[in-house]
Design a protein around this motif. Sequence first.
Motif, PDB file in Angstrom:
ATOM      1  N   PRO A  86       0.826  -1.212   0.000  1.00 42.97           N
ATOM      2  CA  PRO A  86       0.000   0.000   0.000  1.00 42.97           C
ATOM      3  C   PRO A  86       0.864   1.267   0.000  1.00 42.97           C
ATOM      4  O   PRO A  86       1.940   1.276   0.594  1.00 42.97           O
ATOM      5  CB  PRO A  86      -0.795  -0.110   1.301  1.00 42.97           C
ATOM      6  CG  PRO A  86      -0.027  -1.053   2.153  1.00 42.97           C
ATOM      7  CD  PRO A  86       0.692  -1.978   1.238  1.00 42.97           C
ATOM      8  N   VAL A  87       0.406   2.301  -0.673  1.00 39.69           N
ATOM      9  CA  VAL A  87       1.167   3.549  -0.676  1.00 39.69           C
ATOM     10  C   VAL A  87       0.419   4.685   0.016  1.00 39.69           C
ATOM     11  O   VAL A  87       0.972   5.769   0.181  1.00 39.69           O
ATOM     12  CB  VAL A  87       1.570   3.980  -2.106  1.00 39.69           C
ATOM     13  CG1 VAL A  87       2.487   2.953  -2.737  1.00 39.69           C
ATOM     14  CG2 VAL A  87       0.342   4.186  -2.979  1.00 39.69           C
ATOM     15  N   ILE A  88      -0.850   4.456   0.426  1.00 40.23           N
ATOM     16  CA  ILE A  88      -1.502   5.480   1.249  1.00 40.23           C
ATOM     17  C   ILE A  88      -2.090   4.805   2.484  1.00 40.23           C
ATOM     18  O   ILE A  88      -2.228   3.589   2.532  1.00 40.23           O
ATOM     19  CB  ILE A  88      -2.633   6.255   0.513  1.00 40.23           C
ATOM     20  CG1 ILE A  88      -3.754   5.309   0.056  1.00 40.23           C
ATOM     21  CG2 ILE A  88      -2.093   7.071  -0.636  1.00 40.23           C
ATOM     22  CD1 ILE A  88      -5.009   6.054  -0.390  1.00 40.23           C
ATOM     23  N   SER A  89      -2.447   5.612   3.481  1.00 35.70           N
ATOM     24  CA  SER A  89      -2.987   5.048   4.721  1.00 35.70           C
ATOM     25  C   SER A  89      -4.418   4.575   4.479  1.00 35.70           C
ATOM     26  O   SER A  89      -5.092   5.025   3.557  1.00 35.70           O
ATOM     27  CB  SER A  89      -2.980   6.100   5.816  1.00 35.70           C
ATOM     28  OG  SER A  89      -3.947   7.085   5.522  1.00 35.70           O
ATOM     29  N   ASP A  90      -4.873   3.667   5.340  1.00 36.44           N
ATOM     30  CA  ASP A  90      -6.254   3.182   5.250  1.00 36.44           C
ATOM     31  C   ASP A  90      -7.217   4.351   5.368  1.00 36.44           C
ATOM     32  O   ASP A  90      -8.252   4.402   4.714  1.00 36.44           O
ATOM     33  CB  ASP A  90      -6.549   2.184   6.385  1.00 36.44           C
ATOM     34  CG  ASP A  90      -5.821   0.865   6.162  1.00 36.44           C
ATOM     35  OD1 ASP A  90      -5.134   0.757   5.128  1.00 36.44           O
ATOM     36  OD2 ASP A  90      -5.937  -0.018   7.021  1.00 36.44           O
ATOM     37  N   TYR A  91      -6.850   5.293   6.242  1.00 33.56           N
ATOM     38  CA  TYR A  91      -7.730   6.438   6.466  1.00 33.56           C
ATOM     39  C   TYR A  91      -7.900   7.243   5.168  1.00 33.56           C
ATOM     40  O   TYR A  91      -9.011   7.546   4.755  1.00 33.56           O
ATOM     41  CB  TYR A  91      -7.167   7.318   7.578  1.00 33.56           C
ATOM     42  CG  TYR A  91      -7.999   8.552   7.804  1.00 33.56           C
ATOM     43  CD1 TYR A  91      -9.180   8.482   8.553  1.00 33.56           C
ATOM     44  CD2 TYR A  91      -7.626   9.780   7.247  1.00 33.56           C
ATOM     45  CE1 TYR A  91      -9.961   9.605   8.738  1.00 33.56           C
ATOM     46  CE2 TYR A  91      -8.412  10.908   7.436  1.00 33.56           C
ATOM     47  CZ  TYR A  91      -9.573  10.815   8.186  1.00 33.56           C
ATOM     48  OH  TYR A  91     -10.356  11.922   8.365  1.00 33.56           O
ATOM     49  N   ASP A  92      -6.788   7.550   4.522  1.00 33.65           N
ATOM     50  CA  ASP A  92      -6.869   8.329   3.280  1.00 33.65           C
ATOM     51  C   ASP A  92      -7.675   7.581   2.218  1.00 33.65           C
ATOM     52  O   ASP A  92      -8.435   8.170   1.463  1.00 33.65           O
ATOM     53  CB  ASP A  92      -5.455   8.630   2.743  1.00 33.65           C
ATOM     54  CG  ASP A  92      -4.759   9.654   3.618  1.00 33.65           C
ATOM     55  OD1 ASP A  92      -5.463  10.334   4.399  1.00 33.65           O
ATOM     56  OD2 ASP A  92      -3.520   9.756   3.549  1.00 33.65           O
ATOM     57  N   PHE A  93      -7.477   6.260   2.198  1.00 32.80           N
ATOM     58  CA  PHE A  93      -8.238   5.456   1.244  1.00 32.80           C
ATOM     59  C   PHE A  93      -9.735   5.581   1.524  1.00 32.80           C
ATOM     60  O   PHE A  93     -10.533   5.839   0.627  1.00 32.80           O
ATOM     61  CB  PHE A  93      -7.803   3.984   1.338  1.00 32.80           C
ATOM     62  CG  PHE A  93      -8.509   3.096   0.362  1.00 32.80           C
ATOM     63  CD1 PHE A  93      -7.984   2.894  -0.906  1.00 32.80           C
ATOM     64  CD2 PHE A  93      -9.704   2.479   0.688  1.00 32.80           C
ATOM     65  CE1 PHE A  93      -8.634   2.081  -1.830  1.00 32.80           C
ATOM     66  CE2 PHE A  93     -10.372   1.681  -0.225  1.00 32.80           C
ATOM     67  CZ  PHE A  93      -9.829   1.479  -1.485  1.00 32.80           C
ATOM     68  N   ASP A  94     -10.088   5.445   2.791  1.00 33.42           N
ATOM     69  CA  ASP A  94     -11.505   5.519   3.156  1.00 33.42           C
ATOM     70  C   ASP A  94     -12.106   6.877   2.810  1.00 33.42           C
ATOM     71  O   ASP A  94     -13.256   6.974   2.387  1.00 33.42           O
ATOM     72  CB  ASP A  94     -11.683   5.250   4.660  1.00 33.42           C
ATOM     73  CG  ASP A  94     -11.430   3.790   4.999  1.00 33.42           C
ATOM     74  OD1 ASP A  94     -11.426   2.970   4.053  1.00 33.42           O
ATOM     75  OD2 ASP A  94     -11.237   3.478   6.183  1.00 33.42           O
ATOM     76  N   MET A  95     -11.331   7.939   2.999  1.00 31.72           N
ATOM     77  CA  MET A  95     -11.837   9.276   2.694  1.00 31.72           C
ATOM     78  C   MET A  95     -12.117   9.419   1.198  1.00 31.72           C
ATOM     79  O   MET A  95     -13.134   9.960   0.790  1.00 31.72           O
ATOM     80  CB  MET A  95     -10.837  10.360   3.139  1.00 31.72           C
ATOM     81  CG  MET A  95     -10.653  10.483   4.643  1.00 31.72           C
ATOM     82  SD  MET A  95     -12.111  10.106   5.618  1.00 31.72           S
ATOM     83  CE  MET A  95     -12.928  11.606   5.555  1.00 31.72           C
ATOM     84  N   LYS A  96     -11.184   8.914   0.398  1.00 29.99           N
ATOM     85  CA  LYS A  96     -11.382   8.984  -1.052  1.00 29.99           C
ATOM     86  C   LYS A  96     -12.593   8.153  -1.476  1.00 29.99           C
ATOM     87  O   LYS A  96     -13.382   8.563  -2.321  1.00 29.99           O
ATOM     88  CB  LYS A  96     -10.141   8.461  -1.787  1.00 29.99           C
ATOM     89  CG  LYS A  96      -9.034   9.491  -1.900  1.00 29.99           C
ATOM     90  CD  LYS A  96      -7.961   9.000  -2.857  1.00 29.99           C
ATOM     91  CE  LYS A  96      -6.633   9.709  -2.642  1.00 29.99           C
ATOM     92  NZ  LYS A  96      -6.685  11.149  -2.898  1.00 29.99           N
ATOM     93  N   LEU A  97     -12.723   6.992  -0.857  1.00 27.17           N
ATOM     94  CA  LEU A  97     -13.838   6.119  -1.190  1.00 27.17           C
ATOM     95  C   LEU A  97     -15.160   6.803  -0.850  1.00 27.17           C
ATOM     96  O   LEU A  97     -16.124   6.774  -1.615  1.00 27.17           O
ATOM     97  CB  LEU A  97     -13.708   4.794  -0.425  1.00 27.17           C
ATOM     98  CG  LEU A  97     -14.812   3.762  -0.677  1.00 27.17           C
ATOM     99  CD1 LEU A  97     -14.836   3.344  -2.143  1.00 27.17           C
ATOM    100  CD2 LEU A  97     -14.613   2.523   0.194  1.00 27.17           C
ATOM    101  N   LYS A  98     -15.169   7.457   0.306  1.00 26.39           N
ATOM    102  CA  LYS A  98     -16.380   8.132   0.750  1.00 26.39           C
ATOM    103  C   LYS A  98     -16.749   9.250  -0.235  1.00 26.39           C
ATOM    104  O   LYS A  98     -17.911   9.414  -0.606  1.00 26.39           O
ATOM    105  CB  LYS A  98     -16.132   8.720   2.142  1.00 26.39           C
ATOM    106  CG  LYS A  98     -17.394   8.744   2.962  1.00 26.39           C
ATOM    107  CD  LYS A  98     -17.109   9.055   4.407  1.00 26.39           C
ATOM    108  CE  LYS A  98     -18.121  10.046   4.894  1.00 26.39           C
ATOM    109  NZ  LYS A  98     -17.577  11.066   5.753  1.00 26.39           N
ATOM    110  N   GLN A  99     -15.722   9.969  -0.635  1.00 26.87           N
ATOM    111  CA  GLN A  99     -15.938  11.061  -1.583  1.00 26.87           C
ATOM    112  C   GLN A  99     -16.565  10.523  -2.870  1.00 26.87           C
ATOM    113  O   GLN A  99     -17.530  11.078  -3.387  1.00 26.87           O
ATOM    114  CB  GLN A  99     -14.575  11.679  -1.884  1.00 26.87           C
ATOM    115  CG  GLN A  99     -14.631  13.138  -2.244  1.00 26.87           C
ATOM    116  CD  GLN A  99     -13.238  13.614  -2.654  1.00 26.87           C
ATOM    117  OE1 GLN A  99     -12.225  12.953  -2.421  1.00 26.87           O
ATOM    118  NE2 GLN A  99     -13.201  14.780  -3.278  1.00 26.87           N
TER     119      GLN A  99
END
Length: 666
Positions: free
Chosen positions: A29-42
């Motif tokens: 992975p190259v980004i944090s789970d949190y950042d991934f979740d934020m993008k997914l939410k968006q």
Amino acid sequence: MSQNIQQHIQQLRDELREHNYNYYVLDNPVISDYDFDMKLKQLQELEAKHPEFYDANSPSLRVGGEVTKNFETVVHESRMYSLDNSYSKEDLEDWEKRLKKMVDGPIAYTCELKYDGASMNLTYENGRLVRAVTRGDGFQGDDVTANVKTIKSVPLQLRGDYPNKFEIRGEIVLPIEGFHKMNEARIEIGEEPYRNPRNTASGSLKLQDSAEVAKRPLECLLYSLKGRDLGVNTQFDGLQKARDWGFKVPNEARLVTSIDEVLEYINYWDEHRHELPYEIDGVVIKVNSFYQQEELGYTAKAPRWAMAYKFKAEQVSTRLNDITYQVGRTGAITPVANLEPVALAGTTVKRASLHNADQIAKLDVRVGDEVFVEKGGEIIPKIIAVDFTKRPEHSQPTTYIAHCPECGTALVRQEGEAQHYCPNYNGCNPQIIGRIQHYISRKAMDIEGLGGETVALLVNAGLINNYSDLYELTVEHVLPLERMAQKSAENLVHGIEASKQIPFERVLYALGIRYVGETVAKKLAKHYKSIDALAHATTDDLVNVDEIGVKIAESVVAFFNSEENRTIIARLKSFGVQLELSAETLANQTNKLEGDTFVVSGVFNTVSRTELKKLIEDNGGKVSSSISSKTSYVVAGDNMGPSKKNKAVALGIPILSEKEFLDMVM
Ligand code: AMP
Ligand code: ZN
């Protein structure tokens, strides 16, 4: 404007796809789970506002939600053959002789691991996954596309230079670590653990609710391309191509040029297979050249150009010294074989599972017997047979215990259940200790300063008998316990006091009602709001609550039918444990929208979408993502998607503006 939004959606999809690939295929992975979740939410929010840009392969659909009642049968475009098996060097040498009679020139082989799971055929068109079908009988299988889409290592959109149309075959497996985690969660709610990863993987594919599949840590490992104009001529290159297109193809495959090298590969993996994150049951050897493969063709059942080499299930024989019986938190009895320690599959085995009374009778296993122990698909070794030639004279058949080994109570066995239970819920030590250990555990009351061993000490010292007794413990009580210092005694008492602040839904989970796990506890807390209301619910009331089935309902009713449980709960209440939703939570809740289902679409001005959905749920309504005849209202903000709007109008469903909706609940 719309052009921009479409581009934005596309960009988010591309980014998320890339991150999924890095995480699930490359394990990097190259980004944090949190950042991934934020993008997914968006992305999810944009897609909800703009249903006109719907894409069946959007990464947002990985969470599942589609429900399949009957899986459609699909005929395979090319048959999914079985494999011939070999078990020895001689078998492989015979195979090579047969090959040499049919093809000219040197033969190279691709050696691969034989993944132990459920076989799967994926069809891609224009780089997109269009269908996922189980092997079935080899000629036709079940369409399980909705479920397979939730497996994150299956690419929904390919990368690079892929052919227009092709099929790819692989195996859906459940890695061992994920399998253990699933079982821990099941044991926690008093369910029987799954027996082995393979059956659990294939069972998962047939679940009706794809959101449930999404929660399981399944993986898809690919091994074979099918189609015309693939741009490759060999199996080994095919594997590399598949990797380039974004598939998860394990790196253990090797290209070799002799049966001796094949044997080296086999011996290596026979010894090292336990280091892999998933299970394998052998190796598959394939003639590398597609041209030679075509020359060789197929028998009635399998390709002539491929051969499986099955590892011997690792097996040893040892003496059964004793059978003991364990009592679990729910009272379930498990017979355990105590063995003369023996080396097997890289570990020393001292115990094996005997499952239940029927299993013991079926094997006719007796103390003193020499038994064969195997570590196959099962994680816990099992006894597969008795070596009757070595049975001691005068040996006696095993009689299953009739009474609890801990408390002496007569055991019961319910119609249709395999397990015996100790019904002495309130007087049986392991059950008492187990329930209190569950109560204090991290996801339940999370009592700091108190561990599982101390609970056992407290119970054995007669200081506590159920979780409500914890609240009467003082520093003076606990100080005399083994290894208990002043400071730790104070921490313990303090931790117990602090647990009075734990919210109702977690208390409900902590009570350890059978089948009431975290999610069910949340649902029940939300619906009934207080323990008193829940205690008065009948089975009929309970099954009417969303997602509560008969099994859970009956278990809840039985719990509150017990006089002892009611006393314990009254005590918890008197100590100030949270047995209802807090005033703050309640103040925001009504039943105004009970029985109504809402679909929310568009952008809102005074509240966010999330707040709006929460308002619906807090007022007893349900939120659904798609419009159907069951929808009561559509709440429409600005930019509601035209397709949703048309559908609502066509079905005659009232469309509320933001203001109209807020007036309804305020
Ligand atoms: P069997 O079920 O024993 O006849 O073995 C055939 C099955 O092995 C196939 O249907 C595949 O699902 C499975 N398999 C696992 N790994 C591989 C692999 N690397 N190549 C081909 N088949 C494999
Ligand atoms: Zn007992």
